[in-house]
Design an enzyme around this catalytic site. Sequence first.
Site, short mmCIF file in Angstrom:
data_model
loop_
_atom_site.label_atom_id
_atom_site.label_comp_id
_atom_site.label_asym_id
_atom_site.label_seq_id
_atom_site.Cartn_x
_atom_site.Cartn_y
_atom_site.Cartn_z
N GLU A 1 8.51 24.10 42.02
CA GLU A 1 8.74 24.48 41.24
C GLU A 1 7.74 26.06 40.78
O GLU A 1 7.13 26.58 41.61
CB GLU A 1 7.48 23.79 40.50
CG GLU A 1 6.46 24.44 38.80
CD GLU A 1 5.53 24.01 38.53
OE1 GLU A 1 4.29 23.68 39.15
OE2 GLU A 1 4.93 23.67 37.23
N GLU B 1 -1.18 15.35 34.12
CA GLU B 1 -0.38 16.26 33.31
C GLU B 1 0.59 17.58 34.82
O GLU B 1 -0.96 18.38 34.84
CB GLU B 1 -0.54 17.37 32.59
CG GLU B 1 -1.09 16.44 31.36
CD GLU B 1 0.34 15.96 29.98
OE1 GLU B 1 0.76 16.54 30.49
OE2 GLU B 1 -0.43 14.85 29.33
N GLU C 1 -11.26 27.12 39.57
CA GLU C 1 -12.48 27.83 40.14
C GLU C 1 -11.94 29.62 39.60
O GLU C 1 -13.09 30.12 39.34
CB GLU C 1 -12.79 27.74 41.63
CG GLU C 1 -11.53 28.06 42.25
CD GLU C 1 -10.32 26.74 42.68
OE1 GLU C 1 -10.85 25.95 41.99
OE2 GLU C 1 -10.16 26.28 43.32
N LYS D 1 -13.69 19.98 35.07
CA LYS D 1 -14.43 21.30 36.48
C LYS D 1 -12.81 22.35 36.02
O LYS D 1 -12.43 21.27 36.10
CB LYS D 1 -13.83 20.51 37.93
CG LYS D 1 -14.40 22.06 38.68
CD LYS D 1 -13.55 21.32 39.90
CE LYS D 1 -11.67 21.59 39.90
NZ LYS D 1 -11.95 22.97 40.23
N THR E 1 -1.53 18.21 43.91
CA THR E 1 -3.08 17.76 43.77
C THR E 1 -3.13 16.56 43.53
O THR E 1 -4.36 15.78 43.63
CB THR E 1 -3.75 18.77 42.64
OG1 THR E 1 -3.30 20.23 43.98
CG2 THR E 1 -5.61 18.84 43.11
N GLY E 2 -2.39 16.05 42.43
CA GLY E 2 -2.33 15.05 41.28
C GLY E 2 -2.12 13.90 41.82
O GLY E 2 -2.60 12.60 41.91
N GLY F 1 -2.86 19.82 37.12
CA GLY F 1 -2.29 20.69 37.64
C GLY F 1 -1.70 20.82 38.26
O GLY F 1 -0.22 19.79 37.69
N GLY F 2 -0.74 21.12 39.09
CA GLY F 2 0.03 21.13 40.41
C GLY F 2 0.14 18.94 41.04
O GLY F 2 -0.19 18.31 41.08
N ILE F 3 2.07 18.88 41.12
CA ILE F 3 1.90 17.32 41.41
C ILE F 3 1.73 17.11 42.65
O ILE F 3 0.81 16.35 43.25
CB ILE F 3 3.88 17.56 41.50
CG1 ILE F 3 3.93 16.09 41.78
CG2 ILE F 3 3.77 18.03 42.99
CD1 ILE F 3 5.91 16.37 41.52
N CYS G 1 3.82 25.74 32.89
CA CYS G 1 4.17 24.37 33.11
C CYS G 1 5.45 23.88 32.38
O CYS G 1 6.62 23.60 33.09
CB CYS G 1 3.94 22.74 32.83
SG CYS G 1 2.54 22.84 31.25
#
Length: 489
Positions: A385, A250, A178, A175, A232-233, A228-230, A284
């Site tokens: 960030e 990552e 989007e 995925k 979401t991680g 992606g971002g922290i 990043c």
Amino acid sequence: MDIKKQLIDGSWVTSNSDAVRDIINPFNQKIVATVTESDESDTKAAITAARKAFDQGDWATTPAAERGKIVHKIADLIERDREELAELESLDTGKTVEESLGDMDDIAGVFRYFAEMADKDGGEIIESPIPNSTSKVVHEPVGVCGQITPWNYPLLQASWKLAPALAAGNTLVMKPSEITPLTSIKVFELMAEAGVPAGVVNLVLGPGDSVGAELSANDNVDLISFTGGIHTGKKIMQAASSNVKNLALELGGKNPNIVFADADFETAVDQAMNAVFFHAGQICSAGTRLIIEESIHDAFVSAIVDRVKNIKLGSGFDESTQMGPLISEDHLNKVVNYVENGKQEGATVAVGGSRPDDPELQNGLFYLPTILTGCTSDMRVVQDEGFGPVITVEKFTTEEEAVRLANDSIYGLSGGVFTNDIAKAERCVAKLRMGTVWINDVNLYFPHAPWGGYKQSGIGRELGKTGLEEYQETKHIFQNLKPEPVNWF
Ligand code: NAD
């Protein structure tokens, strides 16, 4: 209307919901493509296809050398379509075509590296401590991989996941972000052309909170690899616990560059800019925290400000452009707020600090390259960030203080040390809690070297040998050569 589709079990299809999404060029906010918007049911179908291809198909048992040939062929096709792919990436992200062309070369290199690695692992014989037995270790594919990528380096980040997953014999559902799916769609076409069997690679297009969440939680997925971002991680980590998936994360970075007074001044100024202003700071590993020895602080800031004023903003398709726009209106607003908060915390704008007033840039999502001085590590602007073209500047007087400031972050992705004293550089590097440290350089990475973060910058490593190992399970096989009853019970 030409609607770009998702790939499920070898067929390009529209989503079950028939929803669509317009893809926007951030330079002028015009629509460049319309794509189908997948939902949970499409995602489940894609996972079922990948599961069937893994459990009943031949890919996992195809000789590794054959898989390697197909992965090489993908690299050939990326090289063949290099310019088309680069233009698509620039249309989608706003970055300069020159940067995108460089990305495409790196991407082909990533596929070649893992193609070469595919058949190099012959397992390992272990000296068994048990008489009349053999013991060996083999590596096998993990199974069905869910792969979720961000918008900043759409195809580069995808390649770090696709190439090792295929080389190791896995099947997958990807995925992409989007808002930047176009080059991923194209490369899935190329993978089919290269001979990857139907069902082995599946592509769903859509938002994170539905499509991404399904991929992270679904019990038929064995591994989730996320960039992606922290925040979401963290959600993905929780969702992945449903069936204890293998996990590779990552995440973000807030990367320091320490500049000692004995560094080559011109090189350090030049690299401090290279560290941040490519792709408008949406990297990043961007070196957004500049930590300068006090004795050269004023001269360094003055030199960098002079050069930053000359950075040319514009269309990624104009050869004279050095920096493109930010990715989306939402993201631009975040960067605006990030700098405004920094000002309120007491940072001084040495250059930039606003949107440009050039009338030709008003339709684009531009933000001026910005240097904030007078920063201290207790400020949010130093800790968060920002993911834009913004550098914060802090001062230090001792080596210990420089290292302490550099490590004062929840992140630990990368960092740089500029000095001509190699012993000092090595002392600092040994204490820096980061996955990559550059000495007298910035932002260099290549397929052979592992990439990933300490602390909250992530779990696991992409690229290098470890990048392949993430897509492998390890099996120990013990054989009794003289079976006989033990009569214990
Ligand atoms: P993001 O976390 O917002 O989105 C990344 C992906 O996750 C997208 O595909 C998104 O749709 C999906 N997603 C969102 N919510 C989800 C959910 N609940 N479940 C599953 N998937 C979900 O990140 P972004 O804004 O696209 O990218 C920027 C971030 O990526 C920055 O923090 C940057 O540092 C990081 N990044 C890290 C690396 C690295 O190598 N460490 C590389 C590139 C980008």
